[in-house]
Scaffold this motif. Structure first.
Motif, short mmCIF file in Angstrom:
data_model
loop_
_atom_site.label_atom_id
_atom_site.label_comp_id
_atom_site.label_asym_id
_atom_site.label_seq_id
_atom_site.Cartn_x
_atom_site.Cartn_y
_atom_site.Cartn_z
N SER A 1 9.65 -6.71 1.67
CA SER A 1 8.42 -7.49 1.65
C SER A 1 7.99 -7.81 3.08
O SER A 1 8.81 -8.23 3.90
N LEU A 2 6.71 -7.63 3.38
CA LEU A 2 6.18 -7.88 4.71
C LEU A 2 5.25 -9.10 4.66
O LEU A 2 4.33 -9.15 3.85
N VAL A 3 5.51 -10.06 5.56
CA VAL A 3 4.70 -11.28 5.62
C VAL A 3 4.21 -11.45 7.06
O VAL A 3 5.01 -11.60 7.98
N LEU A 4 2.90 -11.44 7.25
CA LEU A 4 2.29 -11.73 8.54
C LEU A 4 1.51 -13.03 8.40
O LEU A 4 0.56 -13.11 7.62
N GLU A 5 1.92 -14.04 9.16
CA GLU A 5 1.32 -15.37 9.01
C GLU A 5 1.01 -15.98 10.36
O GLU A 5 1.85 -15.97 11.26
N ASN A 6 -0.21 -16.49 10.50
CA ASN A 6 -0.67 -17.11 11.75
C ASN A 6 -0.39 -16.18 12.94
O ASN A 6 0.23 -16.56 13.92
N HIS B 1 -3.91 -15.71 7.67
CA HIS B 1 -4.47 -16.06 8.98
C HIS B 1 -4.03 -15.04 10.03
O HIS B 1 -3.50 -15.40 11.09
N THR B 2 -4.25 -13.78 9.73
CA THR B 2 -3.84 -12.69 10.62
C THR B 2 -5.06 -12.05 11.26
O THR B 2 -6.01 -11.70 10.58
N ARG B 3 -4.99 -11.91 12.57
CA ARG B 3 -6.10 -11.31 13.33
C ARG B 3 -5.56 -10.21 14.21
O ARG B 3 -4.60 -10.41 14.97
N VAL B 4 -6.18 -9.03 14.12
CA VAL B 4 -5.81 -7.89 14.95
C VAL B 4 -7.02 -7.54 15.81
O VAL B 4 -8.07 -7.17 15.29
N GLU C 1 -8.25 -13.33 4.62
CA GLU C 1 -7.15 -13.72 5.51
C GLU C 1 -6.88 -12.72 6.63
O GLU C 1 -6.33 -13.08 7.66
N LEU C 2 -7.25 -11.45 6.42
CA LEU C 2 -6.96 -10.40 7.40
C LEU C 2 -8.24 -10.03 8.15
O LEU C 2 -9.19 -9.51 7.56
N ASN C 3 -8.26 -10.30 9.43
CA ASN C 3 -9.42 -10.05 10.27
C ASN C 3 -9.07 -9.00 11.31
O ASN C 3 -8.24 -9.24 12.19
N VAL C 4 -9.71 -7.83 11.21
CA VAL C 4 -9.47 -6.73 12.14
C VAL C 4 -10.76 -6.46 12.90
O VAL C 4 -11.79 -6.11 12.31
N GLU C 5 -10.71 -6.62 14.22
CA GLU C 5 -11.91 -6.43 15.02
C GLU C 5 -12.19 -4.95 15.30
O GLU C 5 -13.32 -4.58 15.57
N GLY C 6 -11.18 -4.13 15.27
CA GLY C 6 -11.36 -2.70 15.48
C GLY C 6 -11.53 -1.96 14.17
O GLY C 6 -12.24 -2.40 13.26
N PHE C 7 -10.85 -0.83 14.04
CA PHE C 7 -10.93 -0.01 12.84
C PHE C 7 -9.70 -0.24 11.96
O PHE C 7 -8.62 -0.55 12.44
N VAL C 8 -9.89 -0.03 10.66
CA VAL C 8 -8.79 -0.02 9.71
C VAL C 8 -8.67 1.39 9.16
O VAL C 8 -9.65 1.95 8.64
N GLU C 9 -7.50 1.98 9.31
CA GLU C 9 -7.25 3.32 8.79
C GLU C 9 -6.23 3.24 7.66
O GLU C 9 -5.17 2.63 7.82
N VAL C 10 -6.55 3.86 6.54
CA VAL C 10 -5.65 3.93 5.39
C VAL C 10 -5.50 5.40 5.05
O VAL C 10 -6.40 6.01 4.46
N GLU C 11 -4.38 5.99 5.42
CA GLU C 11 -4.18 7.43 5.29
C GLU C 11 -2.89 7.73 4.52
O GLU C 11 -1.85 7.17 4.82
N GLU C 12 -3.00 8.61 3.54
CA GLU C 12 -1.85 9.13 2.80
C GLU C 12 -0.98 8.00 2.23
O GLU C 12 0.25 8.07 2.27
N CYS C 13 -1.63 6.99 1.70
CA CYS C 13 -0.89 5.85 1.14
C CYS C 13 -0.80 5.97 -0.38
O CYS C 13 -1.61 6.63 -1.02
N LYS C 14 0.20 5.30 -0.94
CA LYS C 14 0.41 5.26 -2.38
C LYS C 14 0.35 3.81 -2.84
O LYS C 14 0.82 2.91 -2.16
N PHE C 15 -0.22 3.62 -4.06
CA PHE C 15 -0.38 2.28 -4.59
C PHE C 15 0.07 2.26 -6.05
O PHE C 15 -0.22 3.19 -6.80
#
Length: 481
Positions: free
Chosen positions: A248-253, A274-277, A305-319
């Protein structure tokens, strides 16, 4: 006796160095080098290893240079408190724990070891490396200043103790890798290549083989309240890299001053609070698994909650849930639209719509409602996806129109012989001409359908009108944005 006094009020019982009031372990660097020169390094190392072999694992206020603890096993944890160490390497160590408290360390390396708990608290560390470490409790790096954190091939070996079960919480008390309240961080890497680490190990006679590298496994990897170095020269670098992590991955503040990447990992119920990239966020070859509670509570809040100022890439992912794919693809689409790359945004829009359609199909409806839902999805696939990929592909309607009007429908008319004209005999080109005239709804009147040709001509006329409308809409959307 040495004049160093421990926090409990007792004095060190070791014999002081001649010309000094302190023993080899407690004499400061400057004073030791002034008395013995470079020989002080050997003296300190011998004194430390002697005390360690004698069963002492608690060291307070010591000054050490280059220390290697190899093939050591003890029933008590190794503790450094209020100490200063240039380099410390644990190789093949089997102890209940390793703790650095209020200490300053240049390089801290743990290699091929088995620990209960690893703790760094209130310390200053330049480079911290855990390589091929097996821990049965947890790894805590808290309230410290750490420049580089590299954790490779490290795994949790315990079963974990369920915490707060009676209140509905589904967290475990052990098996966590937690990095919290850190400052001056330049990079955090999980399973990343670190050439300097190999150099450090080789300097100590260790040659690690790359074939033994494996995933980092833990019940949770928690990154909380981490302050990254704000120097401009680090802004365009990858500051957070999570590769081949299982848990499990948790990114907080978190405020990542640069880029972040999550690659080749298996994530269960990931959380972004509250995550900002400030740079780009990359998901590549990631498998995301969320349970029902996570899909209902955490997933809908990720776009907020997730703020990305650049690009978001989602490649070859499984859900494991189409809803998860829909949310992440939407995040990626919005980021590319915001930065003006509409072609890349269209690609993620198509993936988002496909995931949204599949999400509706995977609902828990039964009976007639499920039948209507399947019919709706079929029509959506036929008229929105197959024809133009939800308005993102202007070439597809042209190719479909040309193939159907010039090949498919003329062939049907030819095989059924269901068209008559002013001339007696009709060749394939005559059927193709009639097909074009029908699809464009011109109807010159020199040829007309008979029998089954009327049904085919009616379908082709509707098809032609629909495809022209699709093409004009897609073309306008493509070039008017």
């Amino acid at each position: 006796m040495c004049e160093y006094t421990y926090e409990n009020g007792q004095r060190c019982r070791l014999k002081p160095i001649e010309g000094s009031a302190y023993c080899p372990l407690h004499i400061p660097y400057d004073e030791g080098e002034k008395l013995l020169g470079d020989e002080i390094k050997r003296v300190k190392e011998e004194a430390f290893l002697k005390r360690l072999r004698a069963g002492q694992t608690y060291f307070e206020g010591v000054y050490l240079y280059d220390i290697k603890i190899s093939d050591f096993k003890a029933e008590k944890p190794i503790v450094f408190k209020n100490s200063q160490v240039k380099t410390v390497l644990f190789d093949g160590v089997n102890v209940p724990g390793v703790t650095f408290y209020n200490s300053t360390v240049g390089r801290l390396v743990v290699f091929e070891s088995e620990l209960g708990t690893f703790t760094v608290h209130g310390s200053h560390v330049f480079g911290l490396n855990l390589l091929r470490v097996r821990f049965s409790n947890s790894v805590y790096i808290r309230n410290s200043s750490v420049r580089y954190v590299m954790i490779n091939s490290t795994e949790y070996t315990g079963r974990g103790e369920e915490g707060e079960k009676e209140y509905g919480e589904r967290r475990t008390a052990t098996g966590r890798i937690e990095l919290s309240d850190l400052s001056d961080v330049r990079r955090i890497g999980i399973n990343v290549r670190y050439p300097l680490l190999r150099k450090i190990l080789e300097e100590h006679g260790i040659k690690p083989s790359e074939s033994r590298e494996r995933a980092v496994k833990a019940t949770a990897l928690v990154l909380r309240d981490i302050g990254f170095d704000q120097s401009a020269r680090f802004k365009r670098q990858v500051r957070l890299s999570v590769r081949r992590f299982h848990g499990s991955l948790v990114l907080e503040n978190l405020n990542v001053f640069g880029h972040a990447e999550i690659l080749g990992s298996w994530l269960k119920n990931p959380e972004f609070v509250h995550t900002r990239v400030m740079g780009n966020l990359i998901f590549r070859k990631v498998s995301l698994h969320g349970d029902f509670a996570w899909n209902s509570t955490v997933l809908p809040n990720i776009p907020v909650e997730l703020n990305v100022e650049g690009f978001v890439e989602v490649e070859e992912c499984k859900f494991n849930a189409h809803r998860t794919a829909e949310v992440l693809y939407r995040l990626a689409r919005i980021s590319w639209e915001r930065n003006g790359d509409f072609e890349r945004a269209d690609r993620y829009y198509y993936l988002e719509m496909v995931a949204k359609r599949n999400s509706r199909l995977s609902g828990r409806r039964k009976g007639i409602k499920r039948l209507f839902m399947r019919m709706e999805a079929l029509f959506e696939w036929l008229f929105a996806d197959l024809t133009c990929k939800y308005g993102t592909d202007w070439k597809r309607p042209i190719l479909i129109w040309l193939g159907a009007v010039n090949v498919f429908f003329p062939l049907l008319f030819f095989l059924t012989r269901s068209v008559e004209g002013i001339s007696g005999a009709m060749g394939f080109l005559d059927y193709e001409y009639f097909s074009v005239v029908t699809a464009t709804t011109l109807g010159y009147g020199d040829y007309h359908p008979i029998g089954t040709g009327r049904v085919i001509a009616s379908v082709e006329a509707l098809f032609g009108m629909f495809m022209w409308a699709v093409f004009l809409t897609v073309f306008a959307r493509k070039y008017m944005r």
